[in-house]
Scaffold this motif. Structure first.
Motif, PDB file in Angstrom:
ATOM      1  N   VAL A  72       0.880  -1.174   0.000  1.00 54.34           N
ATOM      2  CA  VAL A  72       0.000   0.000   0.000  1.00 54.34           C
ATOM      3  C   VAL A  72       0.918   1.225   0.000  1.00 54.34           C
ATOM      4  N   PRO A  74       1.842   5.175  -2.153  1.00 59.23           N
ATOM      5  CA  PRO A  74       1.222   6.199  -3.006  1.00 59.23           C
ATOM      6  C   PRO A  74       1.302   5.788  -4.476  1.00 59.23           C
ATOM      7  N   PHE A  75       0.212   6.061  -5.182  1.00 61.83           N
ATOM      8  CA  PHE A  75       0.119   5.691  -6.593  1.00 61.83           C
ATOM      9  C   PHE A  75      -0.494   6.829  -7.379  1.00 61.83           C
ATOM     10  N   GLY A 155      -3.854   1.211 -11.614  1.00 65.83           N
ATOM     11  CA  GLY A 155      -3.529   0.489 -10.392  1.00 65.83           C
ATOM     12  C   GLY A 155      -2.561  -0.639 -10.690  1.00 65.83           C
ATOM     13  N   TYR A 175      -4.495  -2.796  -6.108  1.00 67.98           N
ATOM     14  CA  TYR A 175      -4.177  -1.508  -5.493  1.00 67.98           C
ATOM     15  C   TYR A 175      -4.462  -0.427  -6.513  1.00 67.98           C
ATOM     16  N   PRO A 176      -4.782   0.778  -6.209  1.00 69.51           N
ATOM     17  CA  PRO A 176      -5.115   1.216  -4.850  1.00 69.51           C
ATOM     18  C   PRO A 176      -6.506   0.753  -4.478  1.00 69.51           C
TER      19      PRO A 176
END
Length: 176
Positions: A72, A74-75, A155, A175-176
Motif C-alpha cells: 500500500v 502512493p500511486f 492500479g 491496489y489502490p
C-alpha cells in the motif's frame, strides 16, 4: 515418531504487476497477432499478460498478508506506451516500453523500498518494462510496423503463480 525433518512450510510464488484491463488486452492481442510465430512456440494467454513490477518469489503463505500490506504505497495513474517488440535470450518474445513514465519509476521504487523493509530480496538487474507474449519463440518474427499499445494504468496487483497451465496467475489483491 519424529523423522528429524523440518516441517514443510506452505509457500506461494508472488509478484507485483501492472494488470491490463480488457481494452489494453485487446490492443496487446492485436499486436501479438501480427507476429509470425514459429512451430513449438508457446504463446501466453491474454489473461496471463502483465508487466511485472517486482518479482518476490516463493514466500511462506503466512507472510503474504504482510507483503500485501506493505504494497500500500502512493500511486499516481499514468499511461504506459508499449511499442518495442523484442526477442530476448532464452526465446522470450516481449513488447517493451521505450520510456518509463516518472509515475511508474516512483511506484517501482516505493514498492522496492517497502519490500526491502520486509527483508525481501529484490532483483538487482535494471528494471525493464515489458509484457511477455511468448516463450520458445527465438525464431519469431516481430511486425515491422505496429500501432503502439496505449495502456492507461489505474492500479497494480499482487499476484500468485498458480503452477497450472491455466490460469497461470491469480490476482490476490488490487491496489489502490
Amino acid at each position: 515418531m519424529n523423522s528429524g525433518k523440518p516441517p514443510v512450510v506452505p509457500t506461494q510464488r508472488l509478484f507485483l504487476a501492472l494488470w491490463p484491463d480488457e481494452a489494453t488486452r485487446g490492443q496487446l492481442a492485436a499486436h501479438a497477432n501480427q507476429w509470425i510465430w514459429p512451430p513449438g512456440c508457446i504463446r501466453y494467454a491474454p489473461a496471463d499478460w502483465h508487466a511485472t513490477l517486482h518479482f518476490i518469489g516463493d514466500v511462506a503463505t503466512e507472510k503474504a498478508a504482510a507483503i500485501a500490506a506493505c504494497a500500500v504505497v502512493p500511486f499516481q495513474p499514468f499511461e504506459l506506451v508499449l511499442d518495442q517488440p523484442r526477442l530476448w535470450d532464452h526465446g522470450l518474445a516481449v513488447l517493451c516500453a521505450p520510456v518509463v513514465p516518472m509515475s511508474l519509476r516512483l511506484l517501482h521504487d516505493r514498492l522496492g523500498h517497502a519490500l526491502d523493509g520486509l527483508a525481501q530480496a529484490l532483483d538487482p538487474r535494471p528494471y525493464v518494462v515489458h509484457v511477455t507474449l511468448a516463450r520458445h519463440a527465438a525464431a519469431a518474427i516481430a511486425p515491422a510496423v505496429l500501432a503502439p499499445v496505449r495502456w492507461p494504468v489505474r492500479g497494480f496487483s499482487l499476484v500468485v503463480s498458480t503452477g497450472l497451465q491455466a490460469p497461470r496467475y491469480r490476482v490476490i489483491r488490487q491496489y489502490p
